[in-house]
Design a protein around this motif. Structure first.
Motif, PDB file in Angstrom:
ATOM      1  N   PHE A 260       0.826  -1.206  -0.126  1.00 15.94           N
ATOM      2  CA  PHE A 260       0.164  -0.083  -0.030  1.00 15.94           C
ATOM      3  C   PHE A 260       0.913   1.342   0.082  1.00 15.94           C
ATOM      4  CE2 PHE A 260      -2.592   3.391   1.672  1.00 15.94           C
ATOM      5  CZ  PHE A 260      -3.788   2.971   1.098  1.00 15.94           C
ATOM      6  N   PRO A 261       0.705   2.254  -0.890  1.00 18.85           N
ATOM      7  CA  PRO A 261       1.541   3.646  -0.969  1.00 18.85           C
ATOM      8  C   PRO A 261       1.062   4.289   0.451  1.00 18.85           C
ATOM      9  CG  PRO A 261      -0.426   3.482  -2.329  1.00 18.85           C
ATOM     10  CD  PRO A 261      -0.295   2.119  -1.902  1.00 18.85           C
ATOM     11  N   HIS A 262       1.612   4.089   1.549  1.00 19.24           N
ATOM     12  CA  HIS A 262       1.358   4.878   2.781  1.00 19.24           C
ATOM     13  C   HIS A 262       1.561   6.307   2.668  1.00 19.24           C
ATOM     14  CE1 HIS A 262       1.086   1.005   4.992  1.00 19.24           C
ATOM     15  NE2 HIS A 262       2.174   0.488   4.082  1.00 19.24           N
ATOM     16  N   ASP A 263       2.402   6.744   1.872  1.00 19.11           N
ATOM     17  CA  ASP A 263       2.885   8.208   1.405  1.00 19.11           C
ATOM     18  C   ASP A 263       1.334   8.942   1.400  1.00 19.11           C
ATOM     19  OD1 ASP A 263       5.375   8.114   2.129  1.00 19.11           O
ATOM     20  OD2 ASP A 263       6.078   8.009   0.136  1.00 19.11           O
ATOM     21  N   LEU A 264       0.359   8.157   0.635  1.00 18.57           N
ATOM     22  CA  LEU A 264      -1.135   8.833   0.455  1.00 18.57           C
ATOM     23  C   LEU A 264      -1.793   9.309   1.695  1.00 18.57           C
ATOM     24  CD1 LEU A 264      -2.246   6.609  -2.456  1.00 18.57           C
ATOM     25  CD2 LEU A 264      -1.095   8.548  -2.548  1.00 18.57           C
TER      26      LEU A 264
ATOM     27  N   GLN B 162       0.123  14.204  -5.657  1.00 23.28           N
ATOM     28  CA  GLN B 162       1.697  13.958  -5.137  1.00 23.28           C
ATOM     29  C   GLN B 162       2.480  13.799  -6.273  1.00 23.28           C
ATOM     30  OE1 GLN B 162       1.417  11.050  -2.231  1.00 23.28           O
ATOM     31  NE2 GLN B 162       0.746  12.238  -0.535  1.00 23.28           N
ATOM     32  N   THR B 163       2.271  13.012  -7.171  1.00 21.51           N
ATOM     33  CA  THR B 163       2.767  12.664  -8.328  1.00 21.51           C
ATOM     34  C   THR B 163       2.856  13.637  -9.784  1.00 21.51           C
ATOM     35  OG1 THR B 163       1.148  11.323  -9.565  1.00 21.51           O
ATOM     36  CG2 THR B 163       2.677  10.422  -7.944  1.00 21.51           C
ATOM     37  N   LYS B 164       2.016  14.621  -9.556  1.00 16.06           N
ATOM     38  CA  LYS B 164       1.674  15.367 -10.630  1.00 16.06           C
ATOM     39  C   LYS B 164       1.470  14.800 -12.102  1.00 16.06           C
ATOM     40  CE  LYS B 164       2.617  18.615  -7.349  1.00 16.06           C
ATOM     41  NZ  LYS B 164       1.404  19.214  -6.658  1.00 16.06           N
ATOM     42  N   ASP B 165       0.945  13.630 -11.915  1.00 14.67           N
ATOM     43  CA  ASP B 165       0.955  12.616 -12.908  1.00 14.67           C
ATOM     44  C   ASP B 165      -0.505  12.552 -13.468  1.00 14.67           C
ATOM     45  OD1 ASP B 165       0.747  10.967 -15.412  1.00 14.67           O
ATOM     46  OD2 ASP B 165       2.211   9.677 -14.694  1.00 14.67           O
ATOM     47  N   THR B 166      -1.272  13.043 -14.154  1.00  6.51           N
ATOM     48  CA  THR B 166      -2.730  12.940 -14.385  1.00  6.51           C
ATOM     49  C   THR B 166      -3.216  11.284 -14.911  1.00  6.51           C
ATOM     50  OG1 THR B 166      -2.601  13.663 -16.627  1.00  6.51           O
ATOM     51  CG2 THR B 166      -3.291  15.224 -14.733  1.00  6.51           C
ATOM     52  N   ASN B 167      -1.985  10.697 -15.240  1.00  8.11           N
ATOM     53  CA  ASN B 167      -2.475   9.338 -15.809  1.00  8.11           C
ATOM     54  C   ASN B 167      -2.092   8.283 -14.495  1.00  8.11           C
ATOM     55  OD1 ASN B 167      -2.775   9.951 -18.330  1.00  8.11           O
ATOM     56  ND2 ASN B 167      -0.705  10.024 -18.846  1.00  8.11           N
ATOM     57  N   THR B 168      -1.700   8.671 -13.458  1.00  8.61           N
ATOM     58  CA  THR B 168      -1.379   7.851 -12.380  1.00  8.61           C
ATOM     59  C   THR B 168      -2.791   7.452 -11.690  1.00  8.61           C
ATOM     60  OG1 THR B 168       0.675   8.865 -11.933  1.00  8.61           O
ATOM     61  CG2 THR B 168      -0.264   7.679 -10.239  1.00  8.61           C
TER      62      THR B 168
ATOM     63  N   ALA C 212      -0.919  11.556  10.466  1.00  6.23           N
ATOM     64  CA  ALA C 212      -1.066  10.612   9.113  1.00  6.23           C
ATOM     65  C   ALA C 212      -2.637  10.196   9.422  1.00  6.23           C
ATOM     66  CB  ALA C 212      -0.458   9.653   8.872  1.00  6.23           C
ATOM     67  N   PHE C 213      -3.349   9.865   8.375  1.00  4.29           N
ATOM     68  CA  PHE C 213      -4.580   8.989   8.512  1.00  4.29           C
ATOM     69  C   PHE C 213      -4.083   7.387   8.790  1.00  4.29           C
ATOM     70  CE2 PHE C 213      -6.412  12.536   5.834  1.00  4.29           C
ATOM     71  CZ  PHE C 213      -7.429  12.585   6.896  1.00  4.29           C
ATOM     72  N   LYS C 214      -4.967   6.796   9.654  1.00  7.03           N
ATOM     73  CA  LYS C 214      -4.772   5.350   9.969  1.00  7.03           C
ATOM     74  C   LYS C 214      -6.243   4.936   9.376  1.00  7.03           C
ATOM     75  CE  LYS C 214      -3.519   1.797  12.785  1.00  7.03           C
ATOM     76  NZ  LYS C 214      -3.064   1.115  14.134  1.00  7.03           N
ATOM     77  N   LEU C 215      -6.219   3.855   8.570  1.00  6.69           N
ATOM     78  CA  LEU C 215      -7.750   3.376   8.173  1.00  6.69           C
ATOM     79  C   LEU C 215      -7.845   1.875   8.932  1.00  6.69           C
ATOM     80  CD1 LEU C 215      -6.825   3.553   4.244  1.00  6.69           C
ATOM     81  CD2 LEU C 215      -7.776   5.133   5.632  1.00  6.69           C
ATOM     82  N   PHE C 216      -9.254   1.929   9.351  1.00 10.72           N
ATOM     83  CA  PHE C 216      -9.612   0.861   9.914  1.00 10.72           C
ATOM     84  C   PHE C 216     -10.655   0.265   8.925  1.00 10.72           C
ATOM     85  CE2 PHE C 216      -7.952   3.870  13.111  1.00 10.72           C
ATOM     86  CZ  PHE C 216      -7.402   2.957  14.051  1.00 10.72           C
ATOM     87  N   ILE C 217     -10.261  -0.900   8.607  1.00  4.44           N
ATOM     88  CA  ILE C 217     -11.113  -1.897   7.544  1.00  4.44           C
ATOM     89  C   ILE C 217     -11.779  -3.055   8.342  1.00  4.44           C
ATOM     90  CG2 ILE C 217     -11.227  -3.386   5.488  1.00  4.44           C
ATOM     91  CD1 ILE C 217      -8.440  -1.810   4.848  1.00  4.44           C
ATOM     92  N   ASP C 218     -13.105  -2.705   8.500  1.00  3.31           N
ATOM     93  CA  ASP C 218     -13.903  -3.950   9.191  1.00  3.31           C
ATOM     94  C   ASP C 218     -14.716  -4.700   8.088  1.00  3.31           C
ATOM     95  OD1 ASP C 218     -13.731  -2.892  11.782  1.00  3.31           O
ATOM     96  OD2 ASP C 218     -14.877  -1.166  11.436  1.00  3.31           O
TER      97      ASP C 218
END
Length: 296
Positions: free
Chosen positions: A109-113, A189-195, A121-127
């Motif tokens: 997972f790209p944690h930098d997002l 973050q990447t400045k790439d619209t195709n990402t 940072a945000f922490k995600l809780f997946i139920d």
């Protein structure tokens, strides 16, 4: 549904021959029909409800929380909880499913997002709630998490991102229309619209003779010689690839060693057919209406 010895023998013969005959008439690499709904839980940042044609159903809810983190430590921004009706939360079955999903996401997972500043940072809780299931549910849960993560929305940060010298709590926009998806955050973050942000998924493959069966049903699981859980991320197969007995409620005596050629073939099958699965899931998300839609 448990099969009798005669039924198992007939099904094994049908699945191991060169011209394979599956009980539900699917082709060898065809996924079971699936219906899904996304973004239906108002109290969650992301949600998905996914159902298979055999009645298996799973609900995924993702909530976010702002936490402090150590920049020098390994990021731990994801937590998963699985609830399966009929199983204890601390059972080996549930614990193993949780470990596999958590390991897949934490490693790929790209944690930098999720990072807001140098301290927060945000922490995600997946139920994950498995309402009903007949076959091994790992693939069902994985696809549900994919849909929930793709439709996840996080509030827009409006305070300064540089808090290395000044202790400042993050402040967010009150307008939920300004909330951004992980794909939008990745583009900024990447400045790439195709990402495009695409979470990793698990694909379930059964091995019978020289045949590889994608998404085996509960009947097919009882005659498999091997059960493979293959990880797929960013357009290719990645590690881990595990060998598991899917038929936990049936005594399957067919299990044997997995040959190197079958492992190589399973990687080739996933690289060929998984992009179509990803495309079908993305098409569902792109639909304008919120009604339930079939994606396979």
């Amino acid at each position: 549904m448990l099969l009798s010895p005669a039924e198992k023998d007939y099904l094994y013969s049908s699945l191991s021959q060169s011209q394979i005959i599956r009980p539900d008439s699917r082709s060898i690499q065809q996924h079971r029909p699936l219906e899904a709904t996304t973004s239906f839980l108002p109290g969650s940042n992301g949600s998905a409800r996914i159902r298979l044609s055999d009645g298996s159903e799973c609900i995924i809810s993702i909530k976010s929380k702002v936490i402090t983190f150590d920049p020098k430590a390994i990021p731990n921004f994801i937590d998963i909880d699985i609830d399966i009706i009929g199983y204890r939360d601390d059972s080996n079955y549930v614990t193993n499913l949780k470990f596999q999903l958590l390991n897949l996401l934490q490693q790929n997972f790209p944690h930098d997002l999720l990072k807001l500043t140098s301290r927060y940072a945000f922490k995600l809780f997946i139920d994950c709630v498995i309402i009903s299931h007949t076959s091994y549910p790992l693939g069902l849960i994985s696809l549900g998490i994919y849909l929930a993560l793709k439709t996840l929305k996080l509030p827009l940060l409006i305070s300064d991102t540089d808090d290395a010298e000044v202790a400042e709590l993050p402040t967010f926009s009150d307008d939920w229309d300004n909330a951004r998806s992980l794909s939008e955050i990745l583009v900024s973050q990447t400045k790439d619209t195709n990402t495009i942000f695409q979470p990793p998924i698990f694909i379930i493959i059964g091995v019978v003779g020289n045949n590889l069966i994608l998404d085996p049903s509960v009947e097919e699981e009882q005659v498999l010689e091997n059960g493979l859980v293959v990880s797929f991320y960013e357009g290719r197969v990645i590690t881990p690839i595990t060998n598991t007995n899917f038929a936990i409620n049936s005594s399957n005596s067919n299990y044997k060693g997995l040959s190197k050629n079958m492992l190589i073939n399973s990687i080739a099958v996933c690289n060929k057919f998984c992009p179509s699965i990803i495309k079908a899931l993305d098409m569902l998300i792109e639909q304008e209406d919120d009604t339930e839609s079939s994606v396979f």
